[in-house]
Write an enzyme that holds these catalytic residues in place. Structure first.
Site, PDB file in Angstrom:
ATOM      1  N   GLU A  31       8.360  -3.724  -0.179  1.00 45.94           N
ATOM      2  CA  GLU A  31       7.759  -4.392   0.986  1.00 45.94           C
ATOM      3  C   GLU A  31       8.445  -5.734   1.235  1.00 45.94           C
ATOM      4  OE1 GLU A  31       3.230  -4.767   2.617  1.00 45.94           O
ATOM      5  OE2 GLU A  31       3.591  -5.385   0.543  1.00 45.94           O
ATOM      6  N   VAL A  86      -2.755  -0.459   8.485  1.00 46.99           N
ATOM      7  CA  VAL A  86      -3.515  -1.573   7.911  1.00 46.99           C
ATOM      8  C   VAL A  86      -4.887  -1.740   8.557  1.00 46.99           C
ATOM      9  CG1 VAL A  86      -2.491  -3.290   9.468  1.00 46.99           C
ATOM     10  CG2 VAL A  86      -3.340  -3.998   7.241  1.00 46.99           C
ATOM     11  N   LYS A  92      11.265  -0.193  10.069  1.00 46.48           N
ATOM     12  CA  LYS A  92      11.652  -0.352   8.661  1.00 46.48           C
ATOM     13  C   LYS A  92      13.036   0.216   8.381  1.00 46.48           C
ATOM     14  CE  LYS A  92       6.897  -0.429   6.975  1.00 46.48           C
ATOM     15  NZ  LYS A  92       6.303  -0.583   8.307  1.00 46.48           N
ATOM     16  N   SER A 115      -3.092   4.305  13.264  1.00 43.42           N
ATOM     17  CA  SER A 115      -2.447   5.501  12.725  1.00 43.42           C
ATOM     18  C   SER A 115      -2.896   5.727  11.285  1.00 43.42           C
ATOM     19  CB  SER A 115      -0.918   5.360  12.786  1.00 43.42           C
ATOM     20  OG  SER A 115      -0.485   4.288  11.967  1.00 43.42           O
ATOM     21  N   THR A 144      -1.320  -8.295   0.799  1.00 41.07           N
ATOM     22  CA  THR A 144      -0.297  -8.433  -0.236  1.00 41.07           C
ATOM     23  C   THR A 144       0.252  -9.856  -0.339  1.00 41.07           C
ATOM     24  OG1 THR A 144       1.395  -7.711   1.340  1.00 41.07           O
ATOM     25  CG2 THR A 144       0.388  -6.017  -0.045  1.00 41.07           C
ATOM     26  N   GLU A 146      -2.773  21.128   6.375  1.00 44.24           N
ATOM     27  CA  GLU A 146      -3.564  22.263   6.849  1.00 44.24           C
ATOM     28  C   GLU A 146      -4.783  21.843   7.670  1.00 44.24           C
ATOM     29  OE1 GLU A 146      -6.038  26.050   4.930  1.00 44.24           O
ATOM     30  OE2 GLU A 146      -5.639  24.245   3.765  1.00 44.24           O
ATOM     31  N   ASN A 150       4.596  -1.089  13.650  1.00 45.75           N
ATOM     32  CA  ASN A 150       3.342  -0.538  13.152  1.00 45.75           C
ATOM     33  C   ASN A 150       2.464  -0.076  14.308  1.00 45.75           C
ATOM     34  OD1 ASN A 150       3.349  -1.399  10.084  1.00 45.75           O
ATOM     35  ND2 ASN A 150       4.144  -3.118  11.254  1.00 45.75           N
ATOM     36  N   LYS A 156      14.904   6.855   6.779  1.00 47.29           N
ATOM     37  CA  LYS A 156      14.827   6.985   8.233  1.00 47.29           C
ATOM     38  C   LYS A 156      16.112   6.493   8.889  1.00 47.29           C
ATOM     39  CE  LYS A 156      11.737   8.136  10.379  1.00 47.29           C
ATOM     40  NZ  LYS A 156      11.411   9.486  10.898  1.00 47.29           N
TER      41      LYS A 156
END
Length: 646
Positions: A570, A482, A435, A478, A499, A342, A474, A447
C-alpha cells in the site's frame, strides 16, 4: 400491593411522558351519567333563560320535580335506544353526532307531547312556556353533548400530536424556494413521518421576520452563533438536487460542526406520497463525493450495442454488474455474462431476467484463465463488444498470493484479448486501475502488465479489433472498498480502522466508472488508455470523520479512529498518470488519453509465457521477479518483495 408497585414503577421509570395508549376507555355507564349531567345543565339553563324572557307580571307555578324527572327519564330512554353512549368519544364520527341529534330531538318532541297531554287532561302545568322551553332545551342539550365530545376528541388529538412531536426529530428545511416548501408541506401533511418541521433555513437576510407554512425562517448566522441545544434541533433536511457541490459542502460542514444530523429528500419531481417516508434518509458520504456524471452520447452507444452480441466478464461484480445494467438498456441481441462467483452470478441473473425479460441472457460460471472454457463462447456468439471487468483487486490478498493474480489478471486478460483478436471482435474494453501507475504492489503491477499486453496486441498483423483500456481510481460502494467497510465498523460501534493518517485516495461512483467504460468503447480508436478527471483526492481520515458525523456520532468519542499501519504493497498516494506519460485531450473534457510507454508484442509474449509457467508452479518470488522485469517502474512498498528491488 401489586397496584402500589405498578404506580411506583410508573413514577420512577420511563420517559415521564403520558402514553395515550395506556389510558383505558371509560365504562359506558359513566359516559351515560356524564350525558345525564349535561341534560340537567341544559334543563337549568333553559329554565333560567325562559324566566328572563318572560314579560308576564303574573307568577306561573309549575312543579320542577316532575319536569326534571320527565325530561331526564325520556332522555335516558332515547340515549339507550340510539346508544349515544356506546361510541368511543375520542374517536367520535358524524354518525355519533347524528345519534345525539336524534336522541335530543326525540326527547324534546316526546316531552312536549306528554306535557301538552297532561295539561289538556288535568290542567296541570309541568313546563312553563313549553314550546320555547323545549326549543331552548333541544338546542342547549345538543350543543352541550356535542361540545363535550368535541373537547374530548380535540384533547386526545392535541395530546397525541404532542406525544408524537416529542418522539420526532426536530428539523429545519434548508431553503425557502418552491421545492423546499413543497417538501416541508408533505412532511407536515403526513403525521406518520418521524420528523417535525421546526422552520426553514436560508442565507438571505430579508426573510428572517417572515414565516412559511406558519413556521419561522432561520438565517445561517443564527445556526453559526448557537449550539445544537440552544436551537433545540436534531437535524436539517436538504434537497440535494437543488444545490451545487461547493454550496452543499459548505452547509454540511456547518451542520456537522454543530452536531446536527443531515437528512436528504428527493426533488418534488421524484416525490411520490406512497413512499415519501422511505425516500428521506441520512445524507451519505457518496452524496458529498458524487460529481456531475459524464454525459454519454446515447445514440453512439446504442448503435454499438443495439442487436449486437456482448460479452461481460466479471459481470457479477460491482463494476461488471453496473455495465451489464447499462448495456441492457440498449437492447442488444444477446448478453453473455461470465463470472466465477456462483452466488453473486445467480443474484444478478435473477435481477436482469426480471428487469429485461425481452433480452436473451447467458450466465456462465467460468474462470477466464481456462481458455478451453472461454473459447466456445467466442465461437458460438461471435461477440461484437467485450467488456473485461474480471480481476483480482484486493491489494493485501494479492500480495500474499501473487501467482493467483497472474493466473487471473495476466493469463485471463491474455486469453480474452487473444480470443477477441482471433474471432474479430469489434471492440475490447478492459477495466484497469490507478494502482497500475508506478505500482507498489503485485495487484497494480499485474494490471499494468495486462495493459501492456492489450496495447501490444493492438499493433499485431491482421488484427482488426480495437483494444481500449480504461483506468480510474477507487469506486464508491464497490465490493471490499473502504466506504462499505467503514459503514460496517460504524454500525458495529467502532473502532474505524485507517492504515495511516496521511493516506489519500481519489474516488468516483459506480455509475461514473461505468459511464467512462461505455464512453471509451465508443470513442476509442484502438490502443488508448483512457483516464478520468477525478477531481481532488480526499484524505481517508477526513472521509472517516465525515462518515462518523453523518451517522450521528462524535469521532474519537462515540466511535474511535484507530491507525493500523500501511498494509503490504500500500502507498500513501495513488496516481492516474505515470511521470513519462503524455496526455491528450478528447472531446469530453473529463476524459483524457494517457500515452504510456508500450512494448512490442513479441517481447511481452515471451515475458508472459515465463511468468505464467512460474504462476502454475506457485513460485511466488519468481513470479514477482519476472513481473518487475515486465513493469520496470514496479517498486514494492512495505512488502517482503522489497529485497528484489535492491
Amino acid at each position: 400491593m401489586n397496584f402500589r408497585k405498578k404506580i411506583r414503577k410508573k413514577i420512577y421509570s420511563g420517559d415521564n411522558i403520558m402514553n395515550l395508549s395506556d389510558i383505558r376507555y371509560l365504562p359506558r355507564w359513566i359516559i351515560l351519567l356524564i350525558d345525564v349531567f349535561f341534560i340537567f345543565l341544559a334543563i337549568s339553563f333553559s329554565c333560567y333563560l325562559i324566566e328572563k324572557l318572560s314579560f308576564s307580571t303574573q307568577k306561573v307555578f309549575y312543579d320542577g320535580r316532575y319536569m326534571y324527572g320527565l325530561i331526564v327519564a325520556t332522555s335516558v330512554v332515547f340515549m339507550v335506544a340510539f346508544r349515544t353512549y356506546a361510541g368511543i368519544i375520542r374517536h367520535s364520527t358524524f354518525i355519533d353526532l347524528f345519534k345525539l341529534f336524534l336522541a335530543t330531538l326525540c326527547t324534546a318532541i316526546v316531552v312536549g307531547v306528554i306535557s301538552f297531554s297532561v295539561r289538556i287532561v288535568s290542567g296541570f302545568r309541568m313546563i312553563h312556556m313549553s314550546v320555547p322551553f323545549l326549543a331552548i332545551f333541544f338546542a342547549s342539550s345538543f350543543m352541550l353533548l356535542f361540545i363535550f365530545r368535541l373537547f374530548v376528541k380535540e384533547f386526545f388529538h392535541i395530546a397525541r400530536e404532542f406525544r408524537r412531536s416529542t418522539l420526532k426529530k426536530r428539523i429545519l428545511v434548508l431553503g425557502i424556494d418552491e421545492q423546499s416548501i413543497a417538501i416541508a408541506r408533505a412532511i407536515l401533511d403526513n403525521p406518520n413521518l418521524p420528523y417535525h418541521v421546526v422552520g426553514f433555513l436560508t442565507q438571505r437576510h430579508d426573510s428572517k421576520r417572515a414565516h412559511l407554512l406558519g413556521k419561522p425562517i432561520f438565517i445561517k448566522e443564527k445556526i453559526e452563533r448557537n449550539t445544537k441545544e440552544d436551537l433545540a434541533l436534531d437535524g436539517v433536511l436538504i434537497v440535494k438536487e437543488m444545490m451545487a457541490k461547493n454550496e452543499m459542502d459548505s452547509w454540511v460542514n456547518l451542520f456537522l460542526e454543530k452536531d446536527l444530523q443531515v437528512f436528504k429528500a428527493p426533488s418534488v419531481q421524484k416525490l411520490r406520497d406512497s413512499d415519501f417516508g422511505m425516500t428521506i434518509r441520512n445524507l451519505q458520504i457518496e452524496d458529498l463525493l458524487n460529481r456531475k456524471p459524464i454525459r454519454i452520447e446515447n445514440e453512439e452507444v446504442k448503435k454499438r450495442h443495439y442487436k449486437k452480441s456482448v460479452l461481460i466478464t466479471g459481470g457479477a461484480g460491482s463494476i461488471g454488474s453496473e455495465i451489464l445494467r447499462q448495456v441492457a438498456q440498449f437492447d442488444p441481441e444477446v448478453i453473455v455474462v461470465v463470472d466465477q462467483a456462483e452466488t453473486p452470478l445467480y443474484e444478478i441473473e435473477l435481477e436482469m431476467r426480471k428487469s429485461y425479460p425481452h433480452i436473451q441472457f447467458k450466465f456462465v460460471l467460468a474462470d477466464i484463465s481456462n481458455i478451453h472454457r472461454i473459447e466456445p463462447l467466442f465461437e458460438k456468439y461471435r461477440f461484437s463488444m467485450v467488456y473485461h471487468a474480471a480481476a483480482y483487486k484486493h491489494v493485501p490478498m494479492i500480495e500474499e498470493n501473487p501467482h493467483e493474480a497472474i493466473l487471473v489478471n495476466v493469463l485471463g486478460s491474455r486469453n480474452l484479448a487473444t480470443l477477441s483478436c482471433k474471432y474479430k471482435v469489434n471492440r475490447f474494453v478492459m477495466v484497469s486501475t490507478d494502482k497500475a501507475v508506478k505500482p507498489t504492489n503485485v495487484m497494480g503491477a499485474s494490471k499494468r502488465a495486462a495493459e501492456l499486453f492489450v496495447q501490444a496486441l493492438q499493433n499485431t498483423e491482421g488484427n482488426i479489433t480495437k483494444f481500449i483500456t480504461t483506468r480510474f481510481g477507487n469506486v464508491l460502494g464497490s465490493n471490499g472498498s473502504v466506504i462499505p467497510h467503514f459503514k460496517k465498523q460504524i454500525e458495529a460501534g467502532g473502532p474505524v480502522t485507517i492504515t495511516h493518517p496521511d493516506i489519500v485516495r481519489y474516488f468516483m461512483t459506480i455509475p461514473e466508472a461505468c459511464d467512462l467504460v461505455l464512453q471509451a468503447g465508443t470513442m476509442g480508436k484502438g490502443g488508448e488508455i483512457f483516464v478520468f478527471d477525478m477531481g481532488e483526492p480526499m484524505k481517508i481520515l477526513d472521509l472517516a470523520t465525515r462518515m462518523i458525523k453523518l451517522s450521528g456520532f462524535e469521532p474519537n468519542s462515540d466511535i474511535k479512529i484507530v491507525f493500523t499501519g500501511l498494509r503490504p504493497g500500500e502507498k500513501l498516494y495513488e496516481e492516474l498518470l505515470s511521470d513519462d506519460a503524455k496526455t491528450m485531450p478528447t472531446h469530453n473534457e473529463k476524459i483524457m488519453i494517457s500515452k504510456d510507454p508500450t512494448m512490442a508484442y513479441e517481447e511481452i509474449e515471451v515475458f508472459f509465457k515465463r511468468i505464467i509457467r512460474s504462476a502454475f508452479r506457485r513460485e511466488k518470488v519468481e513470479v514477482v521477479q519476472i513481473l518487475k522485469e515486465i513493469v520496470p517502474e514496479f517498486k514494492s512498498n512495505n512488502s517482503i518483495y522489497e529485497v528484489l528491488d535492491k
